[in-house]
Write a protein that holds these residues in place. Structure first.
Motif, PDB file in Angstrom:
ATOM      1  N   SER A  39      28.959  38.253  47.664  1.00 54.72           N
ATOM      2  CA  SER A  39      29.873  39.314  47.235  1.00 54.72           C
ATOM      3  C   SER A  39      31.126  39.341  48.109  1.00 54.72           C
ATOM      4  CB  SER A  39      29.184  40.684  47.302  1.00 54.72           C
ATOM      5  OG  SER A  39      28.087  40.721  46.459  1.00 54.72           O
ATOM      6  N   ILE A  40      30.941  39.181  49.409  1.00 53.85           N
ATOM      7  CA  ILE A  40      32.078  39.162  50.336  1.00 53.85           C
ATOM      8  C   ILE A  40      32.950  37.935  50.072  1.00 53.85           C
ATOM      9  CG2 ILE A  40      32.714  38.896  52.764  1.00 53.85           C
ATOM     10  CD1 ILE A  40      30.201  40.647  53.400  1.00 53.85           C
ATOM     11  N   THR A  42      33.221  36.230  47.319  1.00 49.74           N
ATOM     12  CA  THR A  42      33.879  36.404  46.019  1.00 49.74           C
ATOM     13  C   THR A  42      35.056  37.361  46.134  1.00 49.74           C
ATOM     14  OG1 THR A  42      31.793  35.993  44.875  1.00 49.74           O
ATOM     15  CG2 THR A  42      33.523  37.073  43.609  1.00 49.74           C
ATOM     16  N   SER A  43      34.865  38.453  46.869  1.00 49.59           N
ATOM     17  CA  SER A  43      35.972  39.408  47.038  1.00 49.59           C
ATOM     18  C   SER A  43      37.130  38.775  47.797  1.00 49.59           C
ATOM     19  CB  SER A  43      35.495  40.687  47.728  1.00 49.59           C
ATOM     20  OG  SER A  43      35.183  40.448  49.081  1.00 49.59           O
ATOM     21  N   GLU A  44      36.825  37.895  48.754  1.00 54.29           N
ATOM     22  CA  GLU A  44      37.889  37.192  49.468  1.00 54.29           C
ATOM     23  C   GLU A  44      38.646  36.246  48.538  1.00 54.29           C
ATOM     24  OE1 GLU A  44      35.861  35.314  52.712  1.00 54.29           O
ATOM     25  OE2 GLU A  44      35.910  37.118  53.957  1.00 54.29           O
ATOM     26  N   PHE A  47      40.434  39.062  45.905  1.00 56.84           N
ATOM     27  CA  PHE A  47      41.311  40.119  46.408  1.00 56.84           C
ATOM     28  C   PHE A  47      41.938  39.826  47.757  1.00 56.84           C
ATOM     29  CE2 PHE A  47      37.910  42.170  43.898  1.00 56.84           C
ATOM     30  CZ  PHE A  47      38.686  42.589  42.833  1.00 56.84           C
ATOM     31  N   ASN A  48      41.173  39.201  48.670  1.00 56.86           N
ATOM     32  CA  ASN A  48      41.646  38.955  50.029  1.00 56.86           C
ATOM     33  C   ASN A  48      42.170  40.238  50.681  1.00 56.86           C
ATOM     34  OD1 ASN A  48      41.966  37.455  52.280  1.00 56.86           O
ATOM     35  ND2 ASN A  48      43.867  36.467  51.639  1.00 56.86           N
ATOM     36  N   ILE A  52      38.761  46.310  50.164  1.00 52.98           N
ATOM     37  CA  ILE A  52      37.955  45.959  48.986  1.00 52.98           C
ATOM     38  C   ILE A  52      36.690  45.227  49.427  1.00 52.98           C
ATOM     39  CG2 ILE A  52      37.902  44.550  46.892  1.00 52.98           C
ATOM     40  CD1 ILE A  52      40.864  45.260  46.517  1.00 52.98           C
ATOM     41  N   LYS A  53      36.819  44.364  50.434  1.00 47.78           N
ATOM     42  CA  LYS A  53      35.656  43.638  50.947  1.00 47.78           C
ATOM     43  C   LYS A  53      34.606  44.620  51.476  1.00 47.78           C
ATOM     44  CE  LYS A  53      36.598  40.854  54.280  1.00 47.78           C
ATOM     45  NZ  LYS A  53      36.752  39.861  55.349  1.00 47.78           N
ATOM     46  N   ILE A  56      33.009  46.575  48.469  1.00 48.33           N
ATOM     47  CA  ILE A  56      32.029  45.766  47.745  1.00 48.33           C
ATOM     48  C   ILE A  56      30.758  45.609  48.577  1.00 48.33           C
ATOM     49  CG2 ILE A  56      31.564  43.423  46.895  1.00 48.33           C
ATOM     50  CD1 ILE A  56      34.443  43.362  45.875  1.00 48.33           C
ATOM     51  N   SER A  57      30.904  45.422  49.888  1.00 53.16           N
ATOM     52  CA  SER A  57      29.727  45.311  50.758  1.00 53.16           C
ATOM     53  C   SER A  57      28.888  46.577  50.690  1.00 53.16           C
ATOM     54  CB  SER A  57      30.149  45.051  52.200  1.00 53.16           C
ATOM     55  OG  SER A  57      30.872  43.861  52.293  1.00 53.16           O
ATOM     56  N   TYR A  88      30.282  32.948  41.796  1.00 49.64           N
ATOM     57  CA  TYR A  88      31.135  32.459  42.882  1.00 49.64           C
ATOM     58  C   TYR A  88      31.564  31.013  42.635  1.00 49.64           C
ATOM     59  CZ  TYR A  88      32.575  30.988  47.537  1.00 49.64           C
ATOM     60  OH  TYR A  88      33.284  30.471  48.586  1.00 49.64           O
TER      61      TYR A  88
END
Length: 195
Positions: A39-40, A42-44, A47-48, A52-53, A56-57, A88
Motif C-alpha cells: 500500500s505504501i 503503491t501510494s508512492e 501520489f508521492n 497520503i502515504k 493509506i497506512s 502494484y
C-alpha cells in the motif's frame, strides 16, 4: 493451491491443530505487513505525498477486515495480499514499461487462479491482450514465459476434463451461481454432472 498448502502444513506439524493455527496466524500477520508495505509503495507510485502515504497506512492498519481475516483458517487473506501485489505490478508495468513487472504479474495471476477458481486463466490472457493494446512491448523470451504460465494455468481444466469429464477449474465451479436461482435443486442434481 490452498488445500495443497494446508495439506503440507498439516504434514509438517504432524496434524497438531494448535501449532497449525498459530502458524496460520503468523502467516496472516506477515500478509498484513506485506499489504501495508505494498500500500505504501503503491501510494508512492501514484501520489508521492507523505500525508497520503500515512493516511493509506492508517487505513490499512485500522481496516477491520484485515484483523478479521487473520483469525479465519481460509484463503481470503492470501487472495487479498495477492490482489494488492498484482495491483502494484500493474502500476509499475505502466510507469516503467519494464517487462519484468508484467511477467511477475502473470505469475501472481497464475498463483491466484490456483487458489481461488473465481480467477480463471482467461484473466491472464485478457491482461496480456490489454497490455498489447496499450502498446506495451514484450520480448520473445517474455512471450514464451507468458505462454508457459498460461498453459500451466489451463492444466487443472484439462485434468478435470480427463478425470471428471468436466472442463472446469474446480469441483464447485458454477455451484454458487446455481444456488442463487429459485428451485435450483429441482433442475440441478450435483450427483448427475450430465445435467
Amino acid at each position: 493451491g490452498w488445500n495443497l498448502f494446508i495439506g503440507i502444513l498439516t504434514k509438517v506439524f504432524n496434524g497438531n491443530d494448535l501449532l497449525l493455527n498459530h502458524f496460520i496466524e503468523i502467516y496472516h500477520f506477515f500478509l498484513t505487513l506485506l499489504i501495508l508495505k505494498i500500500s505504501i509503495l503503491t501510494s508512492e507510485e501514484i501520489f508521492n505525498n507523505n500525508k497520503i502515504k500515512h493516511f493509506i497506512s492508517l487505513f490499512v492498519i485500522l481496516n477491520p477486515s484485515i484483523l478479521f481475516w487473520e483469525k479465519i483458517f481460509s484463503y481470503q487473506h492470501t487472495i487479498c495480499a495477492l490482489i494488492f501485489v498484482i495491483s502494484y505490478l500493474i502500476i509499475k508495468s505502466f510507469k516503467t514499461q519494464n517487462n519484468k513487472y508484467e511477467l511477475l504479474l502473470y505469475f501472481y495471476l497464475f498463483v491466484l487462479s490456483l487458489i481461488w477458481s473465481a480467477f480463471q486463466p482467461a484473466i491472464i490472457l485478457l491482461i496480456f491482450i490489454l497490455f498489447r493494446f496499450c502498446k506495451m512491448k514484450i520480448t520473445k523470451k517474455g512471450f514464451i514465459y507468458f505462454f508457459l504460465i498460461f498453459c500451466l494455468s489451463v492444466l487443472p481444466f484439462i485434468k478435470n476434463k480427463i478425470i471428471f469429464n468436466s472442463f472446469t477449474i474446480g469441483s464447485w465451479a458454477g455451484h454458487q451461481l446455481s444456488t442463487t436461482f429459485l428451485d435450483w435443486k429441482e433442475t440441478c442434481d450435483l450427483l448427475k454432472p450430465e445435467q
